[in-house]
Design a protein around this motif. Structure first.
Motif, PDB file in Angstrom:
ATOM      1  N   PHE A 157       7.140   8.119  -2.605  1.00 35.23           N
ATOM      2  CA  PHE A 157       8.411   7.841  -2.470  1.00 35.23           C
ATOM      3  C   PHE A 157       8.972   6.510  -2.916  1.00 35.23           C
ATOM      4  O   PHE A 157       7.948   5.599  -3.007  1.00 35.23           O
ATOM      5  N   ASP A 158      10.284   6.481  -3.436  1.00 33.97           N
ATOM      6  CA  ASP A 158      10.370   5.034  -4.098  1.00 33.97           C
ATOM      7  C   ASP A 158      11.478   4.455  -2.949  1.00 33.97           C
ATOM      8  O   ASP A 158      11.854   3.339  -2.978  1.00 33.97           O
ATOM      9  N   HIS A 159      11.520   5.040  -1.533  1.00 27.19           N
ATOM     10  CA  HIS A 159      11.969   4.227  -0.470  1.00 27.19           C
ATOM     11  C   HIS A 159      11.450   4.856   0.831  1.00 27.19           C
ATOM     12  O   HIS A 159      10.379   5.550   0.663  1.00 27.19           O
ATOM     13  N   LEU A 160      11.642   4.039   1.956  1.00 27.56           N
ATOM     14  CA  LEU A 160      11.052   4.181   2.822  1.00 27.56           C
ATOM     15  C   LEU A 160      12.078   4.597   4.077  1.00 27.56           C
ATOM     16  O   LEU A 160      12.871   3.863   4.434  1.00 27.56           O
ATOM     17  N   ASN A 161      12.009   5.773   4.491  1.00 22.40           N
ATOM     18  CA  ASN A 161      12.863   6.129   5.516  1.00 22.40           C
ATOM     19  C   ASN A 161      12.073   6.376   6.900  1.00 22.40           C
ATOM     20  O   ASN A 161      11.232   7.017   7.073  1.00 22.40           O
ATOM     21  N   ALA A 194      -3.553   2.577  23.829  1.00 23.45           N
ATOM     22  CA  ALA A 194      -3.728   2.946  22.245  1.00 23.45           C
ATOM     23  C   ALA A 194      -3.787   4.485  22.402  1.00 23.45           C
ATOM     24  O   ALA A 194      -3.933   5.144  23.544  1.00 23.45           O
ATOM     25  N   GLY A 195      -4.019   5.170  21.250  1.00 29.59           N
ATOM     26  CA  GLY A 195      -4.011   6.616  21.040  1.00 29.59           C
ATOM     27  C   GLY A 195      -4.355   7.114  19.706  1.00 29.59           C
ATOM     28  O   GLY A 195      -4.565   6.217  18.908  1.00 29.59           O
ATOM     29  N   THR A 196      -4.293   8.425  19.520  1.00 29.02           N
ATOM     30  CA  THR A 196      -4.560   9.121  18.181  1.00 29.02           C
ATOM     31  C   THR A 196      -3.329   9.886  17.966  1.00 29.02           C
ATOM     32  O   THR A 196      -3.329  10.981  17.918  1.00 29.02           O
ATOM     33  N   PRO A 197      -2.454   9.172  17.276  1.00 31.66           N
ATOM     34  CA  PRO A 197      -0.971   9.893  16.982  1.00 31.66           C
ATOM     35  C   PRO A 197      -1.417  11.096  15.858  1.00 31.66           C
ATOM     36  O   PRO A 197      -1.973  10.803  14.847  1.00 31.66           O
ATOM     37  N   ILE A 198      -0.393  12.039  15.959  1.00 36.37           N
ATOM     38  CA  ILE A 198      -0.513  13.122  15.031  1.00 36.37           C
ATOM     39  C   ILE A 198       0.639  12.762  13.887  1.00 36.37           C
ATOM     40  O   ILE A 198       1.804  12.527  14.398  1.00 36.37           O
ATOM     41  N   ILE A 199       0.135  13.119  12.666  1.00 35.77           N
ATOM     42  CA  ILE A 199       0.975  12.510  11.480  1.00 35.77           C
ATOM     43  C   ILE A 199       2.416  13.899  11.669  1.00 35.77           C
ATOM     44  O   ILE A 199       2.222  14.938  11.782  1.00 35.77           O
ATOM     45  N   ASN A 200       3.350  13.362  11.404  1.00 35.80           N
ATOM     46  CA  ASN A 200       4.894  13.967  11.544  1.00 35.80           C
ATOM     47  C   ASN A 200       4.639  14.790   9.926  1.00 35.80           C
ATOM     48  O   ASN A 200       4.338  14.201   8.980  1.00 35.80           O
ATOM     49  N   PRO A 201       4.586  16.033  10.066  1.00 37.10           N
ATOM     50  CA  PRO A 201       4.709  16.914   8.889  1.00 37.10           C
ATOM     51  C   PRO A 201       5.413  16.464   7.812  1.00 37.10           C
ATOM     52  O   PRO A 201       6.566  16.118   7.949  1.00 37.10           O
ATOM     53  N   GLY A 202       4.833  16.406   6.517  1.00 37.52           N
ATOM     54  CA  GLY A 202       5.648  15.983   5.414  1.00 37.52           C
ATOM     55  C   GLY A 202       5.541  14.655   4.947  1.00 37.52           C
ATOM     56  O   GLY A 202       6.115  13.948   4.228  1.00 37.52           O
ATOM     57  N   GLU A 203       4.744  13.896   5.899  1.00 37.98           N
ATOM     58  CA  GLU A 203       4.507  12.522   5.940  1.00 37.98           C
ATOM     59  C   GLU A 203       2.962  12.259   5.708  1.00 37.98           C
ATOM     60  O   GLU A 203       2.182  13.126   5.890  1.00 37.98           O
ATOM     61  N   ALA A 204       2.672  10.985   5.417  1.00 38.99           N
ATOM     62  CA  ALA A 204       1.328  10.428   4.866  1.00 38.99           C
ATOM     63  C   ALA A 204       0.506   9.830   6.166  1.00 38.99           C
ATOM     64  O   ALA A 204      -0.799   9.972   6.368  1.00 38.99           O
ATOM     65  N   THR A 256       0.865  -1.100  -0.034  1.00 44.76           N
ATOM     66  CA  THR A 256       0.025  -0.031   0.053  1.00 44.76           C
ATOM     67  C   THR A 256       1.039   1.294   0.138  1.00 44.76           C
ATOM     68  O   THR A 256       1.025   1.958   1.088  1.00 44.76           O
ATOM     69  N   PRO A 257       1.481   1.557  -1.138  1.00 49.48           N
ATOM     70  CA  PRO A 257       2.593   2.610  -1.246  1.00 49.48           C
ATOM     71  C   PRO A 257       1.814   4.124  -0.748  1.00 49.48           C
ATOM     72  O   PRO A 257       2.493   4.982  -0.657  1.00 49.48           O
ATOM     73  N   SER A 258       0.722   4.180  -0.927  1.00 49.68           N
ATOM     74  CA  SER A 258       0.127   5.725  -0.648  1.00 49.68           C
ATOM     75  C   SER A 258       0.359   6.040   0.865  1.00 49.68           C
ATOM     76  O   SER A 258       0.279   7.218   1.205  1.00 49.68           O
ATOM     77  N   VAL A 259       0.665   5.044   1.545  1.00 48.05           N
ATOM     78  CA  VAL A 259       0.859   5.513   2.960  1.00 48.05           C
ATOM     79  C   VAL A 259       2.399   6.155   3.090  1.00 48.05           C
ATOM     80  O   VAL A 259       3.003   6.532   4.177  1.00 48.05           O
ATOM     81  N   ASN A 260       3.107   5.890   2.081  1.00 49.33           N
ATOM     82  CA  ASN A 260       4.696   6.356   1.935  1.00 49.33           C
ATOM     83  C   ASN A 260       4.816   7.573   0.997  1.00 49.33           C
ATOM     84  O   ASN A 260       5.368   7.080  -0.183  1.00 49.33           O
ATOM     85  N   SER A 261       4.178   8.392   1.203  1.00 50.56           N
ATOM     86  CA  SER A 261       3.988   9.600   0.185  1.00 50.56           C
ATOM     87  C   SER A 261       3.790  10.980   0.898  1.00 50.56           C
ATOM     88  O   SER A 261       3.802  10.984   2.159  1.00 50.56           O
TER      89      SER A 261
END
Length: 409
Positions: A268-272, A337-347, A251-256
Motif C-alpha cells: 500500500f502507498d497509504h496507511l489506513n 500483553a496479548g497475542t492479537p489476531i491479524i485483521n483479514p487483508g492486513e499484514a 518498514t513498509p512490509s507491515v503495511n501490505s
C-alpha cells in the motif's frame, strides 16, 4: 394504483444476509421517497434502509431479530400509477446524506411472517424458516427446528408446530445444568468468521517489547496542558498511532496484503489505520484513511470521533472497510500483553498493553517508571522476523524517547 415490492438490497459487503433491527414505519403509513423505513444490521454496521418510492405501506415482512436473505421481499407499497421521478434510494452510509424526518420507532406488529430461512434464489438456507419467538419457544422446549415441517404459509414453522413436536419429545430424567444460549449474528458472527479465517490462513508470529514510556507520558501531559492541544483529547494511543505511521514508513512490509489469487504481495502507498473499538454489538475496527498525513492533533480528533460513532452505533460500512494496519488498545482493560489476531487483508496488528508504574532500571539505578508492553502479530508470508523486529523497536523507541522522531523524519 400499483403495488411495488421492496427487496433487501445488497449492502455491498459480499454478504448474503442481514439482521432486521427495527421498523420505522407500520402498515398503512404514507411514506416519501428515501424516507427511512427500517434499520438492518450487516456484519459491519447498522444501515438505514430508505423507501424506494412514495406510497402507502401495505406489507412488512419480518420481525426485529429476524435474519433476512438478500433479495427477499421485505416490504410492499401501494403507489400511484403515474411514473415517479427517476431517482434511486440511497442507503445511509453509502452515498450522499439523505434528508429525512425522524419518526418514532414503532413496535413490531405481531403475526408478521419472517423470511429468515429463504435465500435470494428461493432455496432453503441453514436456519429453518420461523420467527424469533418461535425459535425461542423451540429452544425452551428442546425441539430441533431442523426436523420439523412447517404448517404455516410458505412452510413457515408455527408455535403450534413446535408445541405439537414437544408433546412427543422424550425428556431425560437427568437434571440439566443451567445455561443461557445467545445466537451469533451480525458483528459477532462476522468477527468470529474473520478471526478463524485469519488464524488458520495467515501464519502468525507475535513479538513482544516492554518499554519505559515515562517520557511519552510526561510529553502527553505537557502537550495537553498547553494551548495548542487544549481542544484535543491527546492520549497515549494518539502517540502510538503517530509512532506506527512513522515506523511503517521505514518498514513498509507491515503495511501490505497477500493476494492469494495472483500469489502476489500488494504494497500500500497509504496507511489506513484501524482502531479496534469494543462496543455493545461486538468488536468494530473503523479506520482513519491516509493516517500518515495527519498531524498529532488531527489524529487525536480522528481517534476520538471513531470511538464515539462506533459506540453510538452510527459508524458507516465505509469507515469499517479498507484498513491496512490495526492498533488494539487492550491496555484500557488493564491487560498487560496479548497475542492479537491479524485483521483479514492486513499484514500486522499492534496491541498496546496497560501503562503500569513499576521498578525499572533508569540511569544505572532502580526507579519507579511508567512501563508498557507492545505486542506485534504479523503475517510471516509478508513480514519476516527482521522486519517485524525493526518495526516494533522503532515504535518502542519513539515511545521511550520521543525526541528520536527528529532522526526518523
Amino acid at each position: 394504483m400499483t403495488t411495488k415490492e421492496f427487496r433487501l438490497p445488497d449492502l455491498g459487503e459480499g454478504l448474503t444476509e442481514s439482521e432486521l433491527v427495527a421498523w420505522h414505519v407500520a402498515v398503512g403509513d404514507l411514506v416519501s421517497l428515501n424516507q427511512t423505513i427500517a434499520e438492518v444490521e450487516s456484519a459491519k454496521a447498522v444501515v438505514q434502509l430508505p423507501s424506494p418510492c412514495a406510497g402507502v405501506v401495505t406489507r412488512l415482512v419480518g420481525e426485529p431479530g429476524a435474519t433476512m436473505a438478500v433479495g427477499t421481499v421485505i416490504a410492499a407499497f401501494e403507489v400511484e400509477d403515474a411514473p415517479a421521478p427517476a431517482r434511486n434510494p440511497v442507503l445511509v452510509g453509502y452515498g450522499a446524506p439523505v434528508e429525512r424526518t425522524d419518526r418514532p420507532q414503532r413496535r413490531a406488529r405481531s403475526g408478521v411472517a419472517a423470511s429468515s430461512g429463504v435465500t435470494s434464489t428461493g432455496s432453503v438456507a441453514e436456519r429453518p424458516r420461523s420467527t424469533p419467538p418461535v425459535r425461542r419457544l423451540a429452544h425452551d422446549l428442546g425441539v430441533e427446528l431442523e426436523l420439523l415441517r412447517g404448517s404455516g404459509e410458505d412452510g413457515v414453522i408455527t408455535r403450534e408446530d413446535v408445541q405439537a413436536a414437544a408433546s412427543v419429545v422424550s425428556v431425560s430424567p437427568v437434571a440439566q445444568v443451567g445455561e443461557t444460549r445467545t445466537p451469533i449474528s451480525g458483528v459477532r458472527k462476522r468477527t468470529a468468521e474473520a478471526m478463524v479465517s485469519s488464524a488458520f490462513t495467515a501464519p502468525h508470529v507475535t513479538e513482544f517489547l516492554t518499554v519505559d514510556v515515562t517520557p511519552t507520558v510526561e510529553l502527553v501531559e505537557s502537550l495537553q496542558a498547553g494551548r495548542e492541544f487544549r481542544e484535543h483529547r491527546l492520549t497515549m494511543l494518539t502517540v502510538v498511532a503517530k509512532a506506527v505511521c512513522l515506523a511503517a514508513a521505514r518498514t513498509p512490509s507491515v503495511n501490505s496484503r497477500w493476494d492469494e489469487a495472483n500469489r502476489e504481495i500488494v504494497q500500500f502507498d497509504h496507511l489506513n489505520l484501524g482502531i479496534a473499538v469494543a462496543t455493545s454489538r461486538g468488536l468494530l475496527v473503523p479506520n482513519i484513511p491516509n493516517a500518515e498525513s495527519f498531524a498529532l492533533g488531527e489524529l487525536a480528533d480522528a481517534i476520538t470521533g471513531l470511538a464515539e460513532t462506533a459506540r453510538a452505533g452510527t459508524i458507516t460500512p465505509a469507515q469499517l472497510s479498507g484498513g491496512t494496519f490495526t492498533i488494539s488498545n487492550i491496555g484500557v482493560f488493564g491487560v498487560g500483553a496479548g497475542t492479537p489476531i491479524i485483521n483479514p487483508g492486513e499484514a500486522a496488528i499492534l496491541a498496546t498493553g496497560a501503562v503500569r508504574r513499576m521498578p525499572w532500571e533508569y540511569r544505572g539505578e532502580i526507579a519507579l517508571r511508567q512501563v508498557m508492553t507492545l505486542s506485534l502479530s504479523f503475517d510471516h508470508r509478508l513480514v519476516d522476523g527482521e522486519q517485524g523486529s525493526r518495526f516494533l523497536t522503532d515504535v518502542g523507541g519513539i515511545l521511550g524517547e520521543p525526541g528520536r522522531v527528529l532522526a526518523m523524519v
